[in-house]
Design a protein around this motif. Structure first.
Motif, mmCIF file in Angstrom:
data_model
loop_
_atom_site.group_PDB
_atom_site.id
_atom_site.type_symbol
_atom_site.label_atom_id
_atom_site.label_comp_id
_atom_site.label_asym_id
_atom_site.label_seq_id
_atom_site.Cartn_x
_atom_site.Cartn_y
_atom_site.Cartn_z
ATOM 1 N N MET A 129 0.823 -1.208 0.000
ATOM 2 C CA MET A 129 0.000 0.000 0.000
ATOM 3 C C MET A 129 0.855 1.255 0.000
ATOM 4 O O MET A 129 0.367 2.351 0.156
ATOM 5 C CB MET A 129 -0.917 0.019 1.221
ATOM 6 N N SER A 130 2.168 1.091 -0.155
ATOM 7 C CA SER A 130 3.077 2.223 -0.123
ATOM 8 C C SER A 130 2.693 3.243 -1.182
ATOM 9 O O SER A 130 2.391 2.906 -2.319
ATOM 10 C CB SER A 130 4.511 1.754 -0.367
ATOM 11 N N GLY A 131 2.724 4.535 -0.807
ATOM 12 C CA GLY A 131 2.418 5.587 -1.748
ATOM 13 C C GLY A 131 0.949 5.927 -1.830
ATOM 14 O O GLY A 131 0.556 6.804 -2.593
ATOM 15 N N TRP A 132 0.115 5.263 -1.027
ATOM 16 C CA TRP A 132 -1.321 5.525 -1.073
ATOM 17 C C TRP A 132 -1.809 6.126 0.241
ATOM 18 O O TRP A 132 -2.952 5.934 0.643
ATOM 19 C CB TRP A 132 -2.080 4.236 -1.390
ATOM 20 N N GLU A 133 -0.924 6.844 0.935
ATOM 21 C CA GLU A 133 -1.348 7.513 2.148
ATOM 22 C C GLU A 133 -2.368 8.595 1.797
ATOM 23 O O GLU A 133 -2.226 9.300 0.806
ATOM 24 C CB GLU A 133 -0.154 8.150 2.879
ATOM 25 N N ALA A 134 -3.381 8.715 2.613
ATOM 26 C CA ALA A 134 -4.424 9.701 2.345
ATOM 27 C C ALA A 134 -3.909 11.103 2.623
ATOM 28 O O ALA A 134 -3.198 11.333 3.594
ATOM 29 C CB ALA A 134 -5.643 9.420 3.216
ATOM 30 N N GLY A 135 -4.285 12.046 1.757
ATOM 31 C CA GLY A 135 -3.915 13.440 1.959
ATOM 32 C C GLY A 135 -4.907 14.108 2.899
ATOM 33 O O GLY A 135 -5.927 14.646 2.468
ATOM 34 N N LEU A 136 -4.621 14.087 4.189
ATOM 35 C CA LEU A 136 -5.578 14.560 5.179
ATOM 36 C C LEU A 136 -5.790 16.068 5.106
ATOM 37 O O LEU A 136 -6.764 16.582 5.642
ATOM 38 C CB LEU A 136 -5.097 14.161 6.577
ATOM 39 N N ASP A 137 -4.867 16.809 4.483
ATOM 40 C CA ASP A 137 -5.021 18.251 4.371
ATOM 41 C C ASP A 137 -5.785 18.648 3.116
ATOM 42 O O ASP A 137 -5.977 19.826 2.836
ATOM 43 C CB ASP A 137 -3.644 18.921 4.375
ATOM 44 N N ASP A 138 -6.251 17.688 2.352
ATOM 45 C CA ASP A 138 -6.988 17.917 1.112
ATOM 46 C C ASP A 138 -8.468 17.663 1.403
ATOM 47 O O ASP A 138 -8.908 16.522 1.530
ATOM 48 C CB ASP A 138 -6.469 16.960 0.032
ATOM 49 N N GLU A 139 -9.259 18.728 1.546
ATOM 50 C CA GLU A 139 -10.646 18.595 1.970
ATOM 51 C C GLU A 139 -11.479 17.773 0.987
ATOM 52 O O GLU A 139 -12.304 16.945 1.384
ATOM 53 C CB GLU A 139 -11.273 19.981 2.140
ATOM 54 N N GLU A 140 -11.287 18.029 -0.303
ATOM 55 C CA GLU A 140 -12.071 17.313 -1.310
ATOM 56 C C GLU A 140 -11.757 15.825 -1.281
ATOM 57 O O GLU A 140 -12.661 14.981 -1.249
ATOM 58 C CB GLU A 140 -11.780 17.883 -2.698
ATOM 59 N N ALA A 141 -10.459 15.488 -1.286
ATOM 60 C CA ALA A 141 -10.070 14.081 -1.236
ATOM 61 C C ALA A 141 -10.502 13.462 0.090
ATOM 62 O O ALA A 141 -10.927 12.308 0.142
ATOM 63 C CB ALA A 141 -8.565 13.946 -1.420
ATOM 64 N N GLY A 142 -10.416 14.246 1.172
ATOM 65 C CA GLY A 142 -10.811 13.741 2.472
ATOM 66 C C GLY A 142 -12.277 13.370 2.522
ATOM 67 O O GLY A 142 -12.665 12.354 3.110
ATOM 68 N N THR A 170 -9.708 -8.439 11.508
ATOM 69 C CA THR A 170 -8.755 -9.538 11.315
ATOM 70 C C THR A 170 -9.306 -10.560 10.329
ATOM 71 O O THR A 170 -8.604 -10.998 9.404
ATOM 72 C CB THR A 170 -8.447 -10.222 12.655
ATOM 73 N N GLU A 171 -10.563 -10.955 10.504
ATOM 74 C CA GLU A 171 -11.193 -11.943 9.622
ATOM 75 C C GLU A 171 -11.324 -11.408 8.198
ATOM 76 O O GLU A 171 -11.057 -12.114 7.222
ATOM 77 C CB GLU A 171 -12.567 -12.324 10.173
ATOM 78 N N PHE A 172 -11.718 -10.145 8.105
ATOM 79 C CA PHE A 172 -11.872 -9.535 6.777
ATOM 80 C C PHE A 172 -10.528 -9.441 6.063
ATOM 81 O O PHE A 172 -10.403 -9.768 4.881
ATOM 82 C CB PHE A 172 -12.495 -8.146 6.933
ATOM 83 N N GLY A 173 -9.493 -9.018 6.812
ATOM 84 C CA GLY A 173 -8.166 -8.907 6.218
ATOM 85 C C GLY A 173 -7.666 -10.245 5.710
ATOM 86 O O GLY A 173 -7.105 -10.338 4.612
ATOM 87 N N ALA A 174 -7.885 -11.299 6.501
ATOM 88 C CA ALA A 174 -7.449 -12.628 6.080
ATOM 89 C C ALA A 174 -8.194 -13.074 4.829
ATOM 90 O O ALA A 174 -7.626 -13.722 3.944
ATOM 91 C CB ALA A 174 -7.691 -13.632 7.214
ATOM 92 N N ALA A 175 -9.459 -12.697 4.720
ATOM 93 C CA ALA A 175 -10.276 -13.116 3.572
ATOM 94 C C ALA A 175 -9.848 -12.436 2.279
ATOM 95 O O ALA A 175 -9.947 -13.029 1.191
ATOM 96 C CB ALA A 175 -11.747 -12.828 3.851
ATOM 97 N N ILE A 176 -9.364 -11.196 2.375
ATOM 98 C CA ILE A 176 -8.986 -10.479 1.149
ATOM 99 C C ILE A 176 -7.469 -10.445 0.950
ATOM 100 O O ILE A 176 -6.980 -9.869 -0.026
ATOM 101 C CB ILE A 176 -9.536 -9.034 1.149
ATOM 102 N N GLY A 177 -6.729 -11.044 1.878
ATOM 103 C CA GLY A 177 -5.279 -11.143 1.709
ATOM 104 C C GLY A 177 -4.482 -9.969 2.237
ATOM 105 O O GLY A 177 -3.374 -9.711 1.766
ATOM 106 N N TYR A 178 -5.039 -9.235 3.211
ATOM 107 C CA TYR A 178 -4.326 -8.111 3.814
ATOM 108 C C TYR A 178 -4.343 -8.261 5.331
ATOM 109 O O TYR A 178 -5.197 -8.946 5.899
ATOM 110 C CB TYR A 178 -4.972 -6.772 3.429
ATOM 111 N N GLY A 179 -3.411 -7.585 6.006
ATOM 112 C CA GLY A 179 -3.328 -7.667 7.445
ATOM 113 C C GLY A 179 -4.343 -6.780 8.147
ATOM 114 O O GLY A 179 -4.886 -5.835 7.564
ATOM 115 N N GLU A 180 -4.575 -7.091 9.430
ATOM 116 C CA GLU A 180 -5.536 -6.317 10.228
ATOM 117 C C GLU A 180 -5.125 -4.851 10.311
ATOM 118 O O GLU A 180 -5.968 -3.946 10.244
ATOM 119 C CB GLU A 180 -5.631 -6.907 11.638
#
Length: 277
Positions: free
Chosen positions: A1-14, A36-46
């Motif tokens: 997920m690297s590079g997909w941090e949310a721009g919290l200072d961007d009101e529209e994107a927020g 935890t269960e959802f993450g395991a089902a889609i292949g991502y961590g909690e």
């Protein structure tokens, strides 16, 4: 997920991300799954699931596809991919793309690099890589992706804008990215020059008169009839809507076009530079 941090200072994107993450959480809870269960089902961590639901990370398209399938959303979650992708790009890029989408005419002059709408992926990456201070790898890829996304305007459903590009000959000969990258870029220019709604002209270096020495700029004519000027130099970007300023850009671009080679002569010059490269 690297590079997909949310721009919290961007009101529209927020606002977009708050709506998306709220839906993801509601669908997960309705399915009776813990993070935890959802993450395991889609292949991502909690931890990642938690970051997405708190709006700290922007979910990638494959995350939304997996969530849609696991939660049985029938395409409702996957349908948010377009909005999420838009939120990923910097606000300035989104604003420019929105203006370009509303334009019936786009005129551009550049004496530094090939216009962004005409750049190949390799050329765009080389341009962004030359920036100082340097972008991180994630930021660089984000900006390349955003630039290529804007180029979909060439293949958008009709009616498409009328384009008038004028490039200083120096942009054809500047070895941005190296010989291979430049050859690919020149071939791209040859291809775009064949489009019926595109006029591509080159202002030769041997011209004694050059009204574009003030630097690159763009002028967009919107469907409403309003003209918008765009210019970017070093650390500042300007958007001009004052009729007095856009009238100057209109006159300036017209003069530069008159000083440049005709589209046919320009294509011949581009082909010549391509053969020499």
């Amino acid at each position: 997920m690297s590079g997909w941090e949310a721009g919290l200072d961007d009101e529209e994107a927020g606002a977009v991300m708050r709506a998306v993450t709220r839906q993801l959480k509601l669908w997960r809870e309705a399915a009776g799954l813990t993070q935890t269960e959802f993450g395991a089902a889609i292949g991502y961590g909690e931890e990642l699931v938690s970051s997405v639901e708190r709006g700290r990370r922007i979910p990638r398209p494959e995350y939304l596809d997996a969530a849609d399938e696991v939660l049985g959303a029938g395409g409702k979650i996957a349908a948010m991919k377009g909005d999420v992708a838009e939120a990923r790009y910097p606000k300035k890029v989104r604003d420019v793309k929105r203006l370009e989408t509303e334009a019936v005419e786009i005129r551009s002059y550049n004496n530094c690099v090939i216009d962004g709408l005409l750049q190949t992926e390799d050329y765009a990456r080389a341009v962004f890589a030359s920036r100082r201070p340097q972008f991180t790898d994630e930021e660089l890829e984000q900006r390349v992706s955003a630039r290529l996304e804007r180029q979909q305007i060439f293949t958008a459903p009709s009616p498409r804008p009328v384009f008038s590009f004028v490039l200083c000959e120096a942009t054809l000969r500047r070895p941005v990215g190296g010989k291979r990258v430049v050859r690919g870029q020149l071939q791209r220019l040859c291809d775009v020059a064949q489009l019926r709604n595109v006029d591509l002209q080159v202002l030769p270096l041997d011209r004694e008169e050059n009204s574009g020495l003030g630097g690159p700029f763009r002028l967009l004519r919107l469907k409403t009839g309003i003209a918008v000027g765009l210019s970017e130099v070093q650390l500042s970007a300007n958007v001009m809507t004052d009729p007095r300023e856009t009238a100057i850009l209109d006159m300036r671009h017209g003069t530069i076009r008159a000083q440049a080679l005709t589209p046919r002569e320009s294509l011949a010059l581009i082909e010549k530079v391509l053969e020499e490269s």
